[in-house]
Design a protein around this motif. Structure first.
Motif, PDB file in Angstrom:
ATOM      1  N   ALA A   1      -0.892  55.500  39.436  1.00 14.31           N
ATOM      2  CA  ALA A   1       0.557  55.681  39.547  1.00 14.31           C
ATOM      3  C   ALA A   1       1.143  54.768  40.618  1.00 14.31           C
ATOM      4  O   ALA A   1       2.226  54.188  40.438  1.00 14.31           O
ATOM      5  N   ASN A   2       0.429  54.612  41.730  1.00 13.09           N
ATOM      6  CA  ASN A   2       0.920  53.756  42.806  1.00 13.09           C
ATOM      7  C   ASN A   2       0.928  52.279  42.422  1.00 13.09           C
ATOM      8  O   ASN A   2       1.767  51.515  42.906  1.00 13.09           O
TER       9      ASN A   2
ATOM     10  N   LEU B   1       4.172  52.051  40.415  1.00 12.48           N
ATOM     11  CA  LEU B   1       5.356  52.235  41.248  1.00 12.48           C
ATOM     12  C   LEU B   1       5.549  51.082  42.224  1.00 12.48           C
ATOM     13  O   LEU B   1       6.676  50.634  42.460  1.00 12.48           O
TER      14      LEU B   1
ATOM     15  N   SER C   1       4.705  52.552  49.043  1.00  5.86           N
ATOM     16  CA  SER C   1       3.856  52.806  47.884  1.00  5.86           C
ATOM     17  C   SER C   1       2.608  51.930  47.913  1.00  5.86           C
ATOM     18  O   SER C   1       1.528  52.342  47.485  1.00  5.86           O
TER      19      SER C   1
ATOM     20  N   ILE D   1      13.102  57.820  39.963  1.00 12.99           N
ATOM     21  CA  ILE D   1      11.826  57.993  39.251  1.00 12.99           C
ATOM     22  C   ILE D   1      10.685  58.139  40.242  1.00 12.99           C
ATOM     23  O   ILE D   1       9.770  58.942  40.047  1.00 12.99           O
ATOM     24  N   SER D   2      10.747  57.381  41.332  1.00  9.76           N
ATOM     25  CA  SER D   2       9.708  57.469  42.358  1.00  9.76           C
ATOM     26  C   SER D   2       9.687  58.840  43.020  1.00  9.76           C
ATOM     27  O   SER D   2       8.620  59.387  43.307  1.00  9.76           O
TER      28      SER D   2
ATOM     29  N   SER E   1       7.992  61.269  40.575  1.00 11.37           N
ATOM     30  CA  SER E   1       6.574  60.946  40.398  1.00 11.37           C
ATOM     31  C   SER E   1       5.758  61.316  41.624  1.00 11.37           C
ATOM     32  O   SER E   1       4.693  61.940  41.525  1.00 11.37           O
ATOM     33  N   LYS E   2       6.264  60.948  42.814  1.00  4.60           N
ATOM     34  CA  LYS E   2       5.484  61.179  44.035  1.00  4.60           C
ATOM     35  C   LYS E   2       5.455  62.654  44.421  1.00  4.60           C
ATOM     36  O   LYS E   2       4.458  63.129  44.972  1.00  4.60           O
TER      37      LYS E   2
ATOM     38  N   TRP F   1       5.408  65.079  42.258  1.00  2.03           N
ATOM     39  CA  TRP F   1       4.412  65.627  41.335  1.00  2.03           C
ATOM     40  C   TRP F   1       3.002  65.298  41.800  1.00  2.03           C
ATOM     41  O   TRP F   1       2.118  66.167  41.791  1.00  2.03           O
ATOM     42  N   LEU F   2       2.779  64.067  42.253  1.00  2.00           N
ATOM     43  CA  LEU F   2       1.465  63.680  42.762  1.00  2.00           C
ATOM     44  C   LEU F   2       1.102  64.487  44.008  1.00  2.00           C
ATOM     45  O   LEU F   2      -0.058  64.874  44.199  1.00  2.00           O
TER      46      LEU F   2
ATOM     47  N   HIS G   1       1.496  60.963  49.623  1.00  2.34           N
ATOM     48  CA  HIS G   1       2.369  61.017  48.445  1.00  2.34           C
ATOM     49  C   HIS G   1       3.714  61.647  48.797  1.00  2.34           C
ATOM     50  O   HIS G   1       4.765  61.152  48.371  1.00  2.34           O
TER      51      HIS G   1
END
Length: 405
Positions: free
Chosen positions: A82-83, A86, A109, A222-223, A226-227, A229-230, A253
């Motif tokens: 994911a990173n 991103l 990131s 979006i970041s 996503s982060k 969630w991570l 994260h």
């Protein structure tokens, strides 16, 4: 006073037993390190069963990137992939959309990406079984990984802060001629003069007239999702595995999610109020938040590296777990085996494990078999109180008191 020292080691769980049974057919499972028979000649921590003594680092890294079959590796790899996405997306978007906050966020990131490699390395190494070189195991490599990730957070925060500060000074220097003469003008003039003569850490990244494109906010949003969630899925595994290095990576994260939130508001604010330098100010706020998180992690890791004791609450919980052995004791063929007093109880963290040593007073009439039984009960109760307890060392101090019958 005559003293007798015994040591209790943690018995293998059913899960570990099953893993050892499968080790002959699978070389990718985490617990297969138990069958390497101390192959100290292996050059890669991930490839521990090398028959020719020349395991290649590239092969070991490839196996690690395949996940190794354990939860810690899998969750770290999810974050790593994911990173990669991103970092690339935010970096390109920041350059072409002229956003200082988004570029700072992309840099964070990137540090997350490097942190994922450190986490994966230390996680895999810490799960190896003890060897002749490391008879106490590799658990402290998790602490070393936590230290490394925390230093990366602090270094990234300083880099982001200096870069954003430089952009802020550039913005102030641009707007300075529009200000009327006065105290504010004099102060800003002095600040920008000093800053412009200082070594430059960052550079303006506007390639298309320096106008901020508000669409950069989509990448920041979006970041954030996503982060966050991570962070949640990584922290869940870290809590269940009691892993400090996975927890440090989860915090990494979360800090990236924070930086993305600030970047989002900075971009929108700069779009709505173009006269205000909100974008570089947002980058500086991000650096402060990240620095605080990195410092907190480093403080905890340093305590483990210097063998600081467990917290007061953990110490009291371990002591309380032994209370039944002081009052009720354990039934034996000759009567009741009972500890007379706890002289000392110490505990310290080693990665995801806690090692405990206990000194207790017992009756001098106890036999070797009876002290062994009592030792087993002590270890069992301590592990029931805290599942992280791995090694328990017990020292008995004989006292001339008759055992109850």
């Amino acid at each position: 006073m005559h003293q007798r020292r015994t040591k209790s080691t943690r018995p293998s769980s059913d899960t570990n037993t099953k893993a050892h049974e499968k080790s002959a057919s699978s070389h990718t499972h985490l617990h297969n390190h138990a069958d390497d028979h101390d192959h100290a000649h292996s050059h890669s921590i991930f490839h521990t069963h090398s028959h020719d003594g020349h395991a290649h680092d590239a092969e070991g890294i490839l196996k690690a990137l395949q996940g190794g079959g354990d939860r810690g590796s899998r969750i770290t790899l999810i974050g790593l992939y994911a990173n990669v996405v991103l970092t690339g997306a935010k970096g390109v978007a920041a350059l072409y959309m002229n956003s200082a906050s988004l570029l700072a966020d992309a840099g964070h990131s990137l540090s997350d990406l490097l942190g994922d490699f450190v986490t994966l390395f230390c996680w895999k190494l810490s799960r190896k079984t003890p060897s002749a070189r490391y008879p106490y195991g590799f658990a402290k490599f998790e602490t070393l990984g936590t230290t490394t990730v925390s230093l990366m957070l602090i270094g990234g925060a300083l880099g982001i802060g200096f870069h954003s500060y430089h952009l802020l000074i550039q913005s102030l220097a641009t707007s300075l001629p529009t200000l009327p003469p006065g105290p504010l003008y004099d102060i800003l003039s002095q600040v920008t003069s000093v800053a412009q003569h200082a070594p430059s850490i960052g550079h303006a990244h506007g390639h298309h007239g320096g106008v901020l494109d508000p669409n950069a906010a989509w990448f920041a949003a979006i970041s954030v999702l996503s982060k966050e969630w991570l962070y949640r899925i990584t922290k869940k595994v870290a809590d269940e595995e009691h892993s400090p290095v996975l927890y440090a990576n989860a915090i990494h994260h979360r800090s990236d999610a924070y930086s993305s939130v600030v970047a989002l508001f900075a971009i929108l604010g700069s779009w709505l109020f173009p006269a205000l330098p909100l974008d570089p100010i947002g980058g500086m706020i991000v650096s402060v938040v990240i620095f605080q998180q990195g410092y907190a992690l480093l403080k905890g890791a340093f305590a483990e590296l210097t063998d600081a004791g467990v917290s007061k609450s953990t110490h009291e919980k371990l002591l309380h777990a032994l209370d039944p052995l002081l009052s009720e004791g354990v039934e034996s063929a000759r009567g009741v085996l009972r500890m007379l007093a706890i002289r000392q109880l110490r505990g310290k963290h080693a990665g995801s494990h806690i090692t405990v040593d206990v000194t207790v007073n017992v009756s001098s009439t106890l036999t070797v078999l009876e002290t062994s039984t009592l030792e087993e009960q002590i270890a069992r109760r301590l592990r029931a109180a805290r599942t992280e307890v791995s090694d328990v060392s017990v020292r008995f101090c004989p006292v001339d008191v008759e055992m109850e019958s």
